[in-house]
Scaffold this motif. Structure first.
Motif, PDB file in Angstrom:
ATOM      1  N   LEU A  94      50.737  19.015  -1.833  1.00  0.00           N
ATOM      2  CA  LEU A  94      50.716  18.113  -2.993  1.00  0.00           C
ATOM      3  C   LEU A  94      50.343  18.855  -4.270  1.00  0.00           C
ATOM      4  CD1 LEU A  94      48.985  14.957  -1.450  1.00  0.00           C
ATOM      5  CD2 LEU A  94      51.413  15.257  -1.971  1.00  0.00           C
ATOM      6  N   LEU A  95      49.445  19.833  -4.158  1.00  0.00           N
ATOM      7  CA  LEU A  95      49.049  20.590  -5.341  1.00  0.00           C
ATOM      8  C   LEU A  95      50.198  21.445  -5.848  1.00  0.00           C
ATOM      9  CD1 LEU A  95      46.486  20.846  -7.051  1.00  0.00           C
ATOM     10  CD2 LEU A  95      45.881  22.861  -5.693  1.00  0.00           C
ATOM     11  N   ARG A  96      50.909  22.080  -4.934  1.00  0.00           N
ATOM     12  CA  ARG A  96      52.064  22.892  -5.344  1.00  0.00           C
ATOM     13  C   ARG A  96      53.183  22.002  -5.878  1.00  0.00           C
ATOM     14  NH1 ARG A  96      52.108  28.052  -4.880  1.00  0.00           N
ATOM     15  NH2 ARG A  96      54.333  28.007  -5.363  1.00  0.00           N
ATOM     16  N   SER A  97      53.234  20.767  -5.430  1.00  0.00           N
ATOM     17  CA  SER A  97      54.213  19.815  -5.954  1.00  0.00           C
ATOM     18  C   SER A  97      53.745  19.203  -7.273  1.00  0.00           C
ATOM     19  CB  SER A  97      54.456  18.690  -4.935  1.00  0.00           C
ATOM     20  OG  SER A  97      54.887  19.200  -3.696  1.00  0.00           O
ATOM     21  N   TRP A  98      52.499  19.486  -7.644  1.00  0.00           N
ATOM     22  CA  TRP A  98      51.855  18.986  -8.854  1.00  0.00           C
ATOM     23  C   TRP A  98      51.861  17.461  -8.919  1.00  0.00           C
ATOM     24  CZ3 TRP A  98      48.419  21.737 -10.826  1.00  0.00           C
ATOM     25  CH2 TRP A  98      47.857  21.417 -12.069  1.00  0.00           C
ATOM     26  N   ARG A  99      51.424  16.852  -7.803  1.00  0.00           N
ATOM     27  CA  ARG A  99      51.300  15.402  -7.725  1.00  0.00           C
ATOM     28  C   ARG A  99      49.820  15.049  -7.768  1.00  0.00           C
ATOM     29  NH1 ARG A  99      55.784  15.955  -3.227  1.00  0.00           N
ATOM     30  NH2 ARG A  99      57.590  15.054  -4.276  1.00  0.00           N
ATOM     31  N   LEU A 100      49.254  15.113  -8.950  1.00  0.00           N
ATOM     32  CA  LEU A 100      47.807  14.971  -9.100  1.00  0.00           C
ATOM     33  C   LEU A 100      47.273  13.624  -8.645  1.00  0.00           C
ATOM     34  CD1 LEU A 100      47.123  16.840 -12.450  1.00  0.00           C
ATOM     35  CD2 LEU A 100      47.096  17.727 -10.107  1.00  0.00           C
ATOM     36  N   PRO A 101      47.934  12.491  -8.945  1.00  0.00           N
ATOM     37  CA  PRO A 101      47.421  11.219  -8.423  1.00  0.00           C
ATOM     38  C   PRO A 101      47.354  11.199  -6.898  1.00  0.00           C
ATOM     39  CG  PRO A 101      48.982  10.812 -10.203  1.00  0.00           C
ATOM     40  CD  PRO A 101      49.086  12.270  -9.863  1.00  0.00           C
ATOM     41  N   GLU A 102      48.337  11.821  -6.248  1.00  0.00           N
ATOM     42  CA  GLU A 102      48.334  11.866  -4.788  1.00  0.00           C
ATOM     43  C   GLU A 102      47.278  12.832  -4.262  1.00  0.00           C
ATOM     44  OE1 GLU A 102      52.219  11.694  -2.741  1.00  0.00           O
ATOM     45  OE2 GLU A 102      53.085  11.728  -4.757  1.00  0.00           O
ATOM     46  N   VAL A 103      47.039  13.922  -4.991  1.00  0.00           N
ATOM     47  CA  VAL A 103      45.957  14.841  -4.624  1.00  0.00           C
ATOM     48  C   VAL A 103      44.629  14.097  -4.640  1.00  0.00           C
ATOM     49  CG1 VAL A 103      44.635  16.866  -5.337  1.00  0.00           C
ATOM     50  CG2 VAL A 103      47.135  16.942  -5.382  1.00  0.00           C
ATOM     51  N   LEU A 104      44.393  13.325  -5.689  1.00  0.00           N
ATOM     52  CA  LEU A 104      43.153  12.561  -5.791  1.00  0.00           C
ATOM     53  C   LEU A 104      43.054  11.532  -4.673  1.00  0.00           C
ATOM     54  CD1 LEU A 104      40.532  11.784  -7.142  1.00  0.00           C
ATOM     55  CD2 LEU A 104      41.839  10.408  -8.787  1.00  0.00           C
ATOM     56  N   ALA A 105      44.140  10.844  -4.389  1.00  0.00           N
ATOM     57  CA  ALA A 105      44.130   9.858  -3.304  1.00  0.00           C
ATOM     58  C   ALA A 105      43.795  10.526  -1.968  1.00  0.00           C
ATOM     59  CB  ALA A 105      45.482   9.150  -3.223  1.00  0.00           C
ATOM     60  N   LEU A 106      44.343  11.715  -1.749  1.00  0.00           N
ATOM     61  CA  LEU A 106      44.063  12.433  -0.505  1.00  0.00           C
ATOM     62  C   LEU A 106      42.603  12.854  -0.438  1.00  0.00           C
ATOM     63  CD1 LEU A 106      45.397  13.676   2.069  1.00  0.00           C
ATOM     64  CD2 LEU A 106      45.518  15.819   0.783  1.00  0.00           C
ATOM     65  N   LEU A 107      42.043  13.339  -1.539  1.00  0.00           N
ATOM     66  CA  LEU A 107      40.641  13.738  -1.557  1.00  0.00           C
ATOM     67  C   LEU A 107      39.724  12.535  -1.322  1.00  0.00           C
ATOM     68  CD1 LEU A 107      40.738  16.286  -4.509  1.00  0.00           C
ATOM     69  CD2 LEU A 107      40.362  16.814  -2.092  1.00  0.00           C
ATOM     70  N   ARG A 108      40.098  11.388  -1.852  1.00  0.00           N
ATOM     71  CA  ARG A 108      39.320  10.174  -1.583  1.00  0.00           C
ATOM     72  C   ARG A 108      39.382   9.813  -0.110  1.00  0.00           C
ATOM     73  NH1 ARG A 108      41.621   6.778  -6.808  1.00  0.00           N
ATOM     74  NH2 ARG A 108      40.085   7.533  -8.346  1.00  0.00           N
ATOM     75  N   GLU A 109      40.543   9.997   0.480  1.00  0.00           N
ATOM     76  CA  GLU A 109      40.703   9.724   1.908  1.00  0.00           C
ATOM     77  C   GLU A 109      39.842  10.670   2.734  1.00  0.00           C
ATOM     78  OE1 GLU A 109      44.389  10.464   4.874  1.00  0.00           O
ATOM     79  OE2 GLU A 109      44.840   9.101   3.220  1.00  0.00           O
ATOM     80  N   MET A 110      39.833  11.953   2.348  1.00  0.00           N
ATOM     81  CA  MET A 110      39.007  12.931   3.046  1.00  0.00           C
ATOM     82  C   MET A 110      37.528  12.594   2.903  1.00  0.00           C
ATOM     83  SD  MET A 110      41.016  16.461   2.061  1.00  0.00           S
ATOM     84  CE  MET A 110      39.933  17.517   3.022  1.00  0.00           C
ATOM     85  N   ASP A 111      37.137  12.132   1.733  1.00  0.00           N
ATOM     86  CA  ASP A 111      35.748  11.726   1.502  1.00  0.00           C
ATOM     87  C   ASP A 111      35.361  10.606   2.453  1.00  0.00           C
ATOM     88  OD1 ASP A 111      33.259  11.170   0.477  1.00  0.00           O
ATOM     89  OD2 ASP A 111      33.990  10.286  -1.385  1.00  0.00           O
ATOM     90  N   THR A 112      36.271   9.691   2.690  1.00  0.00           N
ATOM     91  CA  THR A 112      36.002   8.563   3.573  1.00  0.00           C
ATOM     92  C   THR A 112      35.966   8.977   5.036  1.00  0.00           C
ATOM     93  OG1 THR A 112      37.077   7.033   2.034  1.00  0.00           O
ATOM     94  CG2 THR A 112      36.824   6.296   4.319  1.00  0.00           C
ATOM     95  N   CYS A 113      36.892   9.853   5.409  1.00  0.00           N
ATOM     96  CA  CYS A 113      37.094  10.133   6.827  1.00  0.00           C
ATOM     97  C   CYS A 113      36.360  11.372   7.337  1.00  0.00           C
ATOM     98  CB  CYS A 113      38.590  10.289   7.088  1.00  0.00           C
ATOM     99  SG  CYS A 113      39.034  10.279   8.828  1.00  0.00           S
ATOM    100  N   MET A 114      36.187  12.378   6.473  1.00  0.00           N
ATOM    101  CA  MET A 114      35.621  13.634   6.953  1.00  0.00           C
ATOM    102  C   MET A 114      34.904  14.380   5.834  1.00  0.00           C
ATOM    103  SD  MET A 114      39.163  15.789   7.426  1.00  0.00           S
ATOM    104  CE  MET A 114      38.197  17.269   7.658  1.00  0.00           C
TER     105      MET A 114
END
Length: 224
Positions: A94-114
């Motif tokens: 996602l970072l190489r695709s430069w999809r910053l909103p999706e990067v943030l969503a993924l980091l929030r998911e990681m915060d929740t899950c692991m």
């Protein structure tokens, strides 16, 4: 500035449930399937040399020719077994695709899950993106978590003088962004250069930082 961004690579309810069921009979089978999915997704990414080898163009980011299939494989792997390796591969994609909103969503998911597997660089990235998108309260919490994690990492790399100095700089930058006060960073840069007898390569712009919004614009572009 962009070099630092890419050095950092380096849940929905169903996914959180998957985290809980480690050790079951089907978990071993899931891990085998996940390993295959990860290898296939990674191979598809690397097969597109323009996507994988060319520097990211923030103004016109390249979309991998296998985008839909890569996403399907990564999402399937995460749904089966959301572990650090799988998340980091999706994060990189996602970072190489430069999809910053999706990067943030993924980091929030990681915060929740692991969240226990989050590195200081990931906490810092999440903090910056939260701040960039206007949530200063969550950002401050993440900056503090990044600061604690950097403190641990500084001790871990204490025997490597170059890495020790770089991690201290990363820690100082994280703290300065949280406070929007860059005196700590400037002092750390001065200390690094005095100890190493040379300028901090690639960080010339850090010396002139006075406002976090300017830094975010340099790294991420204009707010969306």
């Amino acid at each position: 500035m962009n070099v630092r961004l890419f050095l950092m690579v380096g849940c929905v309810a169903g996914m959180c449930t998957a985290c809980i069921h480690k050790g079951t009979g089907c978990q071993v089978d899931n891990q085998s399937v996940v390993h295959t999915l990860i290898l296939e997704a990674d191979s598809l990414m690397r097969s597109d040399s323009l996507f994988w080898n060319v520097p990211v163009d923030k103004a016109h980011p390249h979309v991998c020719i296998h985008d839909a299939l890569i996403r399907e494989k990564l999402d399937s792997a995460i749904s089966l077994h959301p572990d650090r390796q799988t998340y980091l591969l999706k994060y990189t994609y996602l970072l190489r695709s430069w999809r910053l909103p999706e990067v943030l969503a993924l980091l929030r998911e990681m915060d929740t899950c692991m969240c226990d597997s989050m590195s200081p660089e990931l906490w810092n990235m999440k903090a910056m993106l939260e701040d960039y998108h206007g949530d200063s309260v969550v950002a401050r919490k993440d900056f503090l978590r990044a600061d604690s994690a950097y403190g641990v990492k500084v001790q871990e790399v204490a025997q490597d003088s170059l890495m020790y100095g770089f991690v201290r700089l990363e820690k100082a930058l994280n703290f300065s962004l949280m406070k929007n006060d860059f005196r700590v960073l400037q002092e750390e840069i001065t200390f690094y250069e005095r100890v190493n007898g040379k300028a901090v390569h690639g960080m010339e712009q850090w010396k002139n930082l006075t406002d976090k919004r300017k830094y975010y614009r340099q790294v991420f572009g204009q707010p969306e």
